[in-house]
Design an enzyme around this catalytic site. Structure first.
Site, short mmCIF file in Angstrom:
data_model
loop_
_atom_site.label_atom_id
_atom_site.label_comp_id
_atom_site.label_asym_id
_atom_site.label_seq_id
_atom_site.Cartn_x
_atom_site.Cartn_y
_atom_site.Cartn_z
CG HIS A 34 20.97 7.60 -22.85
ND1 HIS A 34 21.12 8.51 -21.82
CD2 HIS A 34 22.22 7.22 -23.21
CE1 HIS A 34 22.42 8.66 -21.58
NE2 HIS A 34 23.11 7.89 -22.40
CG HIS A 116 24.12 0.73 -18.07
ND1 HIS A 116 25.17 0.53 -18.95
CD2 HIS A 116 24.26 1.97 -17.55
CE1 HIS A 116 25.93 1.63 -18.95
NE2 HIS A 116 25.40 2.51 -18.12
#
Length: 170
Positions: A34, A116
């Site tokens: 995620h 990220h």
């Protein structure tokens, strides 16, 4: 109860990330790959309702977008994290800024937000450098369509699961 806000990349990105996370991320079993938009925080029922209203308002104004992961990077020496990085982080940074405003404003952020997808963390320094050296020369190009954000909560067993999802409609 702990709540956080994240977006999930498409299956191709998740599968690629999980191929590394299964061995190099101790949180592998607790949450799928995620992008955190707002860090976990303990919220009262009142704060939860404010958060839902706020995220709903942000989602209504935000159009869906594409994000492309084009390399592996690291946060070393600050932390021993290895991650898929974005070619153009601007749309995710903008969404993060919108989410982290109003009732969800963060007055003293702990770090500069860098969108990220983690593929390894809590690695020994040598292992981090070895993996980063191997992966930074790899051809990485994953594109993912983002059309929703998720309000997550942590279960008693430590796993994270969706409390509510918000369609991007702008």
């Amino acid at each position: 109860m702990l709540f956080g806000i994240a977006l999930f990349p498409e299956k191709e990105v998740q599968d690629a990330a999980n191929s590394w996370r299964i061995r190099h991320d101790p949180h592998y079993c607790h949450i799928p790959p995620h992008m955190t938009l707002r860090e976990a925080e303990d919220w009262s029922d009142e704060k939860l309702q404010q958060a839902i209203s706020h995220v709903k308002a942000v989602a209504v104004q935000t159009p869906p977008f594409l994000m492309t992961f084009n390399r592996v990077s690291t946060f070393f020496p600050v932390s021993h994290v290895l991650y898929y990085a974005l070619e153009d982080p601007a749309p995710v940074i903008k969404l993060h800024q919108e989410i982290c405003s109003g009732p969800l404003a963060i007055t003293q952020p702990k770090y500069v937000y860098t969108p990220h997808v983690t593929i390894g963390q809590q690695l020994a320094e040598g292992e981090l450098h070895d993996l980063h050296g191997k992966l930074k020369i790899s051809q990485i190009r994953y594109t993912s369509h983002v059309d929703r954000v998720h309000l997550l909560y942590q279960t008693d067993q430590g796993a994270w699961t969706a409390y509510q999802s918000f369609q991007l409609e702008g």
